[in-house]
Design a protein around this motif. Structure first.
Motif, PDB file in Angstrom:
ATOM      1  N   ILE A  41      -7.411  20.914  56.351  1.00  0.00           N
ATOM      2  CA  ILE A  41      -7.337  19.679  57.144  1.00  0.00           C
ATOM      3  C   ILE A  41      -8.706  19.028  57.306  1.00  0.00           C
ATOM      4  CG2 ILE A  41      -5.209  20.318  58.315  1.00  0.00           C
ATOM      5  CD1 ILE A  41      -6.907  21.039  60.771  1.00  0.00           C
ATOM      6  N   GLY A  42      -9.680  19.522  56.537  1.00  0.00           N
ATOM      7  CA  GLY A  42     -10.978  18.868  56.484  1.00  0.00           C
ATOM      8  C   GLY A  42     -12.025  19.361  57.457  1.00  0.00           C
ATOM      9  N   LEU A  43     -11.777  20.467  58.122  1.00  0.00           N
ATOM     10  CA  LEU A  43     -12.769  20.994  59.056  1.00  0.00           C
ATOM     11  C   LEU A  43     -13.753  21.899  58.332  1.00  0.00           C
ATOM     12  CD1 LEU A  43     -10.534  21.803  62.156  1.00  0.00           C
ATOM     13  CD2 LEU A  43     -12.022  19.835  61.806  1.00  0.00           C
ATOM     14  N   HIS A  44     -14.979  21.876  58.791  1.00  0.00           N
ATOM     15  CA  HIS A  44     -16.017  22.753  58.242  1.00  0.00           C
ATOM     16  C   HIS A  44     -15.920  24.097  58.959  1.00  0.00           C
ATOM     17  CE1 HIS A  44     -20.140  24.437  57.942  1.00  0.00           C
ATOM     18  NE2 HIS A  44     -19.957  24.069  56.689  1.00  0.00           N
ATOM     19  N   VAL A  45     -15.684  25.159  58.186  1.00  0.00           N
ATOM     20  CA  VAL A  45     -15.500  26.492  58.742  1.00  0.00           C
ATOM     21  C   VAL A  45     -16.449  27.459  58.054  1.00  0.00           C
ATOM     22  CG1 VAL A  45     -13.858  28.381  59.122  1.00  0.00           C
ATOM     23  CG2 VAL A  45     -13.051  26.010  59.115  1.00  0.00           C
ATOM     24  N   VAL A  46     -17.152  28.245  58.857  1.00  0.00           N
ATOM     25  CA  VAL A  46     -18.009  29.298  58.330  1.00  0.00           C
ATOM     26  C   VAL A  46     -17.467  30.617  58.867  1.00  0.00           C
ATOM     27  CG1 VAL A  46     -20.369  30.164  58.156  1.00  0.00           C
ATOM     28  CG2 VAL A  46     -19.978  27.711  58.401  1.00  0.00           C
ATOM     29  N   THR A  47     -17.369  31.604  57.982  1.00  0.00           N
ATOM     30  CA  THR A  47     -16.830  32.907  58.381  1.00  0.00           C
ATOM     31  C   THR A  47     -17.931  33.956  58.436  1.00  0.00           C
ATOM     32  OG1 THR A  47     -16.313  33.535  56.102  1.00  0.00           O
ATOM     33  CG2 THR A  47     -14.583  32.405  57.349  1.00  0.00           C
ATOM     34  N   GLN A  48     -17.690  34.965  59.263  1.00  0.00           N
ATOM     35  CA  GLN A  48     -18.616  36.089  59.411  1.00  0.00           C
ATOM     36  C   GLN A  48     -20.059  35.622  59.612  1.00  0.00           C
ATOM     37  OE1 GLN A  48     -17.794  39.503  59.729  1.00  0.00           O
ATOM     38  NE2 GLN A  48     -15.869  38.408  60.119  1.00  0.00           N
ATOM     39  N   LEU A  68     -15.207  33.242  63.031  1.00  0.00           N
ATOM     40  CA  LEU A  68     -15.221  31.873  62.514  1.00  0.00           C
ATOM     41  C   LEU A  68     -16.039  30.991  63.445  1.00  0.00           C
ATOM     42  CD1 LEU A  68     -11.401  31.213  61.866  1.00  0.00           C
ATOM     43  CD2 LEU A  68     -13.051  31.997  60.192  1.00  0.00           C
ATOM     44  N   VAL A  69     -16.748  30.051  62.862  1.00  0.00           N
ATOM     45  CA  VAL A  69     -17.352  28.960  63.621  1.00  0.00           C
ATOM     46  C   VAL A  69     -16.850  27.676  62.972  1.00  0.00           C
ATOM     47  CG1 VAL A  69     -19.468  27.807  64.359  1.00  0.00           C
ATOM     48  CG2 VAL A  69     -19.386  30.308  64.271  1.00  0.00           C
ATOM     49  N   VAL A  70     -16.194  26.849  63.785  1.00  0.00           N
ATOM     50  CA  VAL A  70     -15.555  25.641  63.278  1.00  0.00           C
ATOM     51  C   VAL A  70     -16.351  24.419  63.713  1.00  0.00           C
ATOM     52  CG1 VAL A  70     -13.403  24.319  63.211  1.00  0.00           C
ATOM     53  CG2 VAL A  70     -13.329  26.813  63.448  1.00  0.00           C
ATOM     54  N   GLU A  71     -16.730  23.620  62.716  1.00  0.00           N
ATOM     55  CA  GLU A  71     -17.494  22.386  62.945  1.00  0.00           C
ATOM     56  C   GLU A  71     -18.802  22.648  63.692  1.00  0.00           C
ATOM     57  OE1 GLU A  71     -16.751  18.953  61.994  1.00  0.00           O
ATOM     58  OE2 GLU A  71     -15.494  20.088  60.629  1.00  0.00           O
TER      59      GLU A  71
END
Length: 125
Positions: A41-48, A68-71
């Motif tokens: 859906i176009g969100l920037h997500v970084v894992t771990q 997760l860190v979202v946006e």
């Protein structure tokens, strides 16, 4: 996008994911799938995401890992446990304080009905 708007999208994607996969899988499965849904859906997500800690005046690079860190604004802590414990809530609050972020979502996917197992925690929001 505000923290509240991001939080809404996280909840919506979590419901979709839980409906399709159900309970009982490993946390890593839910993490990977939720990151995928949010990216779709176009969100920037970084894992771990590594979160260093400072102890004794020394920065320790391997402090913690955020699921997760979202946006760059919302931490998502994923669990797949029978019952959330108080320590899980404290863990997320500690992550919020150390990171300086204001909103976190604690989600336990190992349940029959997800709606009562998604928790929003704030740090000065």
């Amino acid at each position: 996008m505000s923290e509240n708007e991001i939080s809404f999208e996280i909840r919506r994607a979590s419901f979709k994911l839980h409906t399709e996969l159900g309970p009982g899988l490993l946390e890593s499965v839910y993490e990977t799938a939720l990151a995928y849904e949010l990216r779709q859906i176009g969100l920037h997500v970084v894992t771990q995401v590594p979160l260093p800690m400072v102890y004794g005046g020394v920065q320790m690079e391997i402090g913690f890992r955020l699921d997760l860190v979202v946006e760059g604004k919302v931490i998502v802590e994923i669990k797949s446990v029978e019952i959330l414990q108080e320590v899980h809530f404290k863990q997320l609050l500690t992550y919020l304080k150390l990171s300086g972020l204001k909103l976190g979502q604690l989600i336990n996917f190992n349940v029959v009905t997800l709606k009562d197992h998604m928790h929003r925690l704030v740090n000065g929001l």
